[in-house]
Design an enzyme around this catalytic site. Structure first.
Site, PDB file in Angstrom:
ATOM      1  N   ALA A  97      28.045  25.278  71.336  1.00  0.00           N
ATOM      2  CA  ALA A  97      28.836  25.965  72.366  1.00  0.00           C
ATOM      3  C   ALA A  97      28.826  25.131  73.640  1.00  0.00           C
ATOM      4  CB  ALA A  97      28.244  27.350  72.638  1.00  0.00           C
ATOM      5  N   ALA A 116      25.289  23.741  77.570  1.00  0.00           N
ATOM      6  CA  ALA A 116      25.646  23.774  76.148  1.00  0.00           C
ATOM      7  C   ALA A 116      24.467  24.327  75.354  1.00  0.00           C
ATOM      8  CB  ALA A 116      25.974  22.364  75.655  1.00  0.00           C
ATOM      9  N   LYS A 117      24.709  24.736  74.158  1.00  0.00           N
ATOM     10  CA  LYS A 117      23.620  25.103  73.237  1.00  0.00           C
ATOM     11  C   LYS A 117      24.169  25.061  71.828  1.00  0.00           C
ATOM     12  CE  LYS A 117      19.297  26.602  73.654  1.00  0.00           C
ATOM     13  NZ  LYS A 117      18.426  26.191  74.753  1.00  0.00           N
ATOM     14  N   GLY A 118      23.336  24.756  70.872  1.00  0.00           N
ATOM     15  CA  GLY A 118      23.799  24.732  69.488  1.00  0.00           C
ATOM     16  C   GLY A 118      22.661  24.970  68.547  1.00  0.00           C
ATOM     17  N   ASP A 143      14.887  22.024  70.664  1.00  0.00           N
ATOM     18  CA  ASP A 143      14.752  23.446  70.979  1.00  0.00           C
ATOM     19  C   ASP A 143      13.905  24.031  69.843  1.00  0.00           C
ATOM     20  OD1 ASP A 143      16.486  25.327  73.034  1.00  0.00           O
ATOM     21  OD2 ASP A 143      15.942  26.429  71.258  1.00  0.00           O
TER      22      ASP A 143
END
Ligand code: NAD
Length: 425
Positions: free
Chosen positions: A69, A114-116, A155
């Site tokens: 994202a 962002a993050k995924g 993460d």
């Protein structure tokens, strides 16, 4: 974060997107921000969904789903972690990408959020399967990532080795070594010294400044830390070195308590030996729930999200809470702490040392020049103090909580950048 058992959604009273939007609206209410800008920030710019075929060790092929994202890039390339966890969802990635936008802005880093992640239980993969998954995921995301576009990081469920594979896969396809495509790599392939310790160290620095703000002498201050992993152990040891008395720490199996203070260097952390905290020979053992309600000056939840809830917030006996984990306080608990006048120093400020040293890593990669650990720690100290001072100014000038003051700093910077760049076309 590496290897935590953090349940990403369990016990959540509201989703990460709802939390991010609520915080945006709370901050906007204090600022004269264009309504159109606030509306834009309620949505991600893009969300990518990819399917990742992986050959298992037994020769079969399994399909995994991955997401990335992109929330907002008005201040610079997208930045945020990649998690491998069975509970990863598109919605969660969007919410966490918004948190990253606020976190980078509070630290005044030239990045957006962002993050995924991949929907997978990494503990069920062999090292070889994890490597194949990571390399193929990197290839699927290649069109939308890059050192000047979007820079992932470790993460939950991913670690420096995962980042090294990711960087290698990207570099092989680009035809040149591109260390700046991810951060959190091992130093030997362009990672930064001090990156691993940075989130815990920043929790320590911010706690030190908060003690100074309230006129507390570290030598007279007691601290309980939930979660003795990367963040918790580094924060506890930093505060122990300052002279504070760390009376309780915990891991997933339980807590240990010594009213005279534990020797935090003697207790092995989660990465050193999992399970060693609860197995340590301390005067008393407690449950994690008991640790949260101990009568201490400072409570640092540094394990998982949503541990301080409407159920236990009235039983908390600490005089201040510093959030080491991401999202440890539910919105109901937050309200109760506000009523009870217990200051809560928020995650997006306290643990932002991680993304700050990631920024230093990116600078080192672009410049092909490695920094000594002393320089990393000095610059981290400077950046944390700048952010703390900016938040303090808002806290002192407005009648708001520490969390609101932090979001006000973030939103005012993002809104100003949007207003200055304008809306295209
Ligand atoms: P970690 O895996 O190194 O350590 C987690 C610790 O919490 C371990 O001691 C583990 O035993 C304990 N724990 C796990 N589940 C628990 C439970 N249900 N109850 C009590 N304790 C439990 O993880 P970490 O990297 O230290 O991350 C901790 C938190 O900090 C997470 O919320 C993470 O998102 C956040 N965080 C991490 C980083 C980072 O770069 N490491 C950066 C910012 C925020």
């Amino acid at each position: 974060m590496t290897g935590s058992d953090e349940p990403t959604k369990a016990n959540a009273e509201e989703s990460a997107v709802e939390t991010a939007r609520r915080q945006l609206e709370r901050a906007a209410a204090h600022l004269d921000v264009d309504e159109g800008t606030v509306e834009r920030l309620r949505y991600p710019k893009d969300v990518y969904r990819v399917t990742i075929p992986v050959e298992r060790d037994d020769g079969t092929t399994e399909m995994f789903t991955g997401y990335r994202a992109h929330h907002d890039s008005v201040r610079g390339p997208f930045k945020g972690g990649l998690r491998y966890h069975p509970d990863v969802t598109e919605d969660e990635c969007v919410g966490l990408s918004m948190w990253m936008t606020w976190k980078c802005a509070v630290m005044d880093l030239p990045f957006g959020g962002a993050k995924g992640g991949v929907v997978v239980n990494p503990k069920e993969l062999s090292a070889e399967e994890k490597e194949r998954l990571t390399r193929r995921f990197a290839e699927e995301l290649r069109p939308v990532i890059g050192p000047m576009k979007d820079i992932p990081a470790p993460d939950m469920g991913t670690d420096p080795q995962t980042m090294a594979w990711f960087m290698d896969a990207y570099s092989m396809q680009e035809g040149q070594t591109e260390p700046g495509v991810v951060t959190g790599k091992p130093p030997v392939v362009g990672g930064s010294y001090g990156r691993e310790e940075a989130p815990g160290r920043s929790v320590g620095i911010i706690t030190r400044e908060a003690m100074k703000f309230y006129g507390w002498d570290p030598e007279e201050t007691t601290v309980a830390v939930q979660g003795f992993g990367s963040v918790g152990a580094n924060a506890a040891r930093y505060l122990d070195d300052l002279g504070a008395s760390i009376v309780a720490v915990s891991d997933v199996d339980g807590a240990i308590y010594d009213p005279d203070g534990l020797d935090t260097n003697d207790v092995e952390d989660h990465d050193e030996t999992p399970g060693m905290v609860s197995g340590y020979d301390a005067p008393q053992s407690l449950s994690n729930e008991e640790l949260l309600t101990l009568d201490v000056d400072i409570l640092i939840p540094a394990a998982i999200g949503n541990v301080l809830t409407g159920e236990n917030a009235r039983d908390v006996n600490a005089d201040m809470i510093v959030e080491g984990a991401n999202g440890p306080t539910t919105s109901t608990a937050d309200q109760i702490f506000e009523e009870r006048e217990i200051p809560v120093i928020p995650d997006i400020l306290a643990n932002a040392g991680g993304v700050t040293v990631s920024y230093f890593e990116w600078l080192q990669d672009i410049n092909r020049r490695s920094w000594r650990l002393e320089r990393v720690n000095e610059e981290l100290e400077t950046e944390m103090l700048r952010a703390w001072n900016a938040v303090c100014e808002e806290y002192e000038n407005r009648d708001v909580t520490w969390r609101d003051a932090t979001y006000i700093v973030a939103l005012s910077r993002i809104a100003e950048a949007h207003e200055s760049r304008g809306l295209w076309p």
